[in-house]
Scaffold this motif. Structure first.
Motif, short mmCIF file in Angstrom:
data_model
loop_
_atom_site.label_atom_id
_atom_site.label_comp_id
_atom_site.label_asym_id
_atom_site.label_seq_id
_atom_site.Cartn_x
_atom_site.Cartn_y
_atom_site.Cartn_z
N ALA A 1 10.30 6.70 -1.77
CA ALA A 1 10.91 7.68 -2.67
C ALA A 1 11.75 7.00 -3.75
CB ALA A 1 11.75 8.68 -1.88
N ALA A 2 12.58 6.04 -3.36
CA ALA A 2 13.46 5.39 -4.34
C ALA A 2 12.67 4.54 -5.33
CB ALA A 2 14.49 4.53 -3.60
N PHE A 3 11.56 3.96 -4.89
CA PHE A 3 10.79 3.05 -5.75
C PHE A 3 9.72 3.78 -6.58
CE2 PHE A 3 7.82 -0.48 -6.65
CZ PHE A 3 8.73 -1.40 -7.17
N ALA A 4 9.46 5.05 -6.30
CA ALA A 4 8.38 5.80 -6.95
C ALA A 4 8.38 5.72 -8.48
CB ALA A 4 8.40 7.25 -6.49
N PRO A 5 9.54 5.72 -9.17
CA PRO A 5 9.48 5.62 -10.64
C PRO A 5 8.93 4.28 -11.15
CG PRO A 5 11.63 6.43 -9.92
CD PRO A 5 10.90 5.96 -8.70
N PHE A 6 8.82 3.29 -10.27
CA PHE A 6 8.43 1.94 -10.69
C PHE A 6 7.06 1.52 -10.15
CE2 PHE A 6 13.01 2.26 -9.95
CZ PHE A 6 13.44 2.21 -11.28
N GLY A 7 6.52 2.27 -9.19
CA GLY A 7 5.24 1.91 -8.60
C GLY A 7 5.16 2.37 -7.16
N GLU A 8 4.49 1.56 -6.33
CA GLU A 8 4.25 1.94 -4.94
C GLU A 8 4.84 0.91 -3.99
OE1 GLU A 8 -0.24 3.64 -5.38
OE2 GLU A 8 0.15 1.62 -6.12
N VAL A 9 5.34 1.38 -2.86
CA VAL A 9 5.76 0.49 -1.79
C VAL A 9 4.57 0.32 -0.85
CG1 VAL A 9 7.31 0.16 0.19
CG2 VAL A 9 8.18 1.15 -1.94
N ILE A 10 4.29 -0.93 -0.52
CA ILE A 10 3.17 -1.25 0.36
C ILE A 10 3.75 -1.58 1.73
CG2 ILE A 10 1.23 -2.82 0.75
CD1 ILE A 10 1.30 -3.35 -2.34
N MET A 11 3.58 -0.64 2.67
CA MET A 11 4.08 -0.86 4.03
C MET A 11 3.31 0.04 4.98
SD MET A 11 7.87 0.78 4.00
CE MET A 11 8.15 2.53 3.84
N LEU A 12 3.30 -0.34 6.25
CA LEU A 12 2.55 0.41 7.24
C LEU A 12 3.27 1.68 7.68
CD1 LEU A 12 1.19 -2.51 9.44
CD2 LEU A 12 0.23 -1.50 7.37
N GLU A 13 4.58 1.60 7.78
CA GLU A 13 5.38 2.76 8.21
C GLU A 13 5.11 3.95 7.30
OE1 GLU A 13 10.05 3.79 8.07
OE2 GLU A 13 9.51 1.84 8.92
N GLY A 14 4.65 5.04 7.89
CA GLY A 14 4.40 6.26 7.13
C GLY A 14 3.09 6.28 6.37
N ALA A 15 2.27 5.25 6.50
CA ALA A 15 1.00 5.18 5.78
C ALA A 15 -0.10 5.92 6.53
CB ALA A 15 0.59 3.72 5.58
N GLU B 1 -7.23 -0.79 13.44
CA GLU B 1 -6.55 0.33 12.79
C GLU B 1 -6.54 0.06 11.29
OE1 GLU B 1 -4.70 4.07 13.33
OE2 GLU B 1 -5.64 2.78 14.80
N ARG B 2 -7.12 0.97 10.52
CA ARG B 2 -7.15 0.83 9.07
C ARG B 2 -6.00 1.61 8.45
NH1 ARG B 2 -11.99 1.05 4.79
NH2 ARG B 2 -10.73 1.32 2.92
N TYR B 3 -5.14 0.92 7.72
CA TYR B 3 -4.07 1.54 6.94
C TYR B 3 -4.63 1.66 5.54
CZ TYR B 3 -1.08 0.92 10.92
OH TYR B 3 -0.54 1.00 12.17
N HIS B 4 -4.96 2.87 5.16
CA HIS B 4 -5.84 3.14 4.03
C HIS B 4 -5.09 3.34 2.71
CE1 HIS B 4 -9.59 4.36 2.25
NE2 HIS B 4 -9.00 5.43 1.75
N ALA B 5 -5.61 2.70 1.66
CA ALA B 5 -5.16 2.91 0.28
C ALA B 5 -3.65 2.77 0.15
CB ALA B 5 -5.66 4.25 -0.25
N LEU B 6 -3.11 1.64 0.55
CA LEU B 6 -1.66 1.41 0.48
C LEU B 6 -1.16 1.32 -0.96
CD1 LEU B 6 -1.29 -1.15 3.39
CD2 LEU B 6 -0.80 1.30 3.42
N ALA B 7 -2.03 0.91 -1.87
CA ALA B 7 -1.67 0.84 -3.29
C ALA B 7 -2.97 0.89 -4.10
CB ALA B 7 -0.90 -0.44 -3.61
N CYS B 8 -2.85 1.22 -5.36
CA CYS B 8 -4.01 1.31 -6.24
C CYS B 8 -3.85 0.31 -7.39
CB CYS B 8 -4.14 2.73 -6.77
SG CYS B 8 -5.59 2.96 -7.81
N ALA B 9 -4.78 -0.62 -7.49
CA ALA B 9 -4.75 -1.58 -8.60
C ALA B 9 -5.13 -0.86 -9.89
CB ALA B 9 -5.72 -2.73 -8.34
#
Length: 164
Positions: free
Chosen positions: A12-26, A37-45
């Motif tokens: 939430a705090a980083f959303a104005p700047f991009g995406e946080v890449i982490m497993l928690e909550g993904a 276990e596939r953690y899907h689409a953590l970020a979009c290039a």
């Protein structure tokens, strides 16, 4: 002297700047007959501007000491840039300094502390400080753009902003 105090890195705090890449909550689900276990689409290039391509690199950052004068900021107007630490040690930390895309305003800078295996994907044009590893040499898998066009703008600051 203006001071930047790092806040915990969160989606939430980083959303104005991009995406946080982490497993928690993904979003994740089992694949390969349940053995993975596939953690899907953590970020979009976002690297296709002006015919760009997405590449993967490894950056090795030397540790820095605090307090640290913020003397340079950069942005990549033609593509996003993701940094994923290659350490799963929860004590592994690095600092992030960002400012919104557009005209740079030092009063809009924010600082975050990333813990363990949290990565970030800076949005296209977001201002950011070069890597700030703490405590030890740190390796990062970096996904960014290669191709035609000027994709790195740098500005030099007067060093009056301190990260501590």
């Amino acid at each position: 002297m203006p001071q930047l105090i790092p806040e915990p890195l969160s989606r939430a705090a980083f959303a104005p700047f991009g995406e946080v890449i982490m497993l928690e909550g993904a979003r994740h689900y089992p694949i390969n007959q349940g053995t993975t276990e596939r953690y899907h689409a953590l970020a979009c290039a976002d690297t296709q501007s002006e015919g760009g391509q997405t590449i993967l690199s490894l950056f090795r950052a030397q540790p820095r000491s605090l307090p640290l004068a913020i003397e340079i900021m950069e942005r990549h107007p033609l593509g996003s840039q993701a940094f994923v630490p290659l350490s799963t040690d929860p004590e592994h930390t690095y600092l992030i300094v960002v400012a919104p895309a557009g005209e740079f305003g030092p009063q809009q800078m924010r600082a975050f502390i990333a813990r363990g295996w949290q990565g970030v994907n800076y949005g296209k044009g977001v201002w950011h400080h070069p890597l700030i590893a703490l405590n030890s040499v740190s390796d990062f898998l970096v996904m960014d753009r290669i191709g035609q066009g000027s994709n790195c703008d740098e500005i030099t600051l007067d060093g009056s902003w301190m990260l501590g």
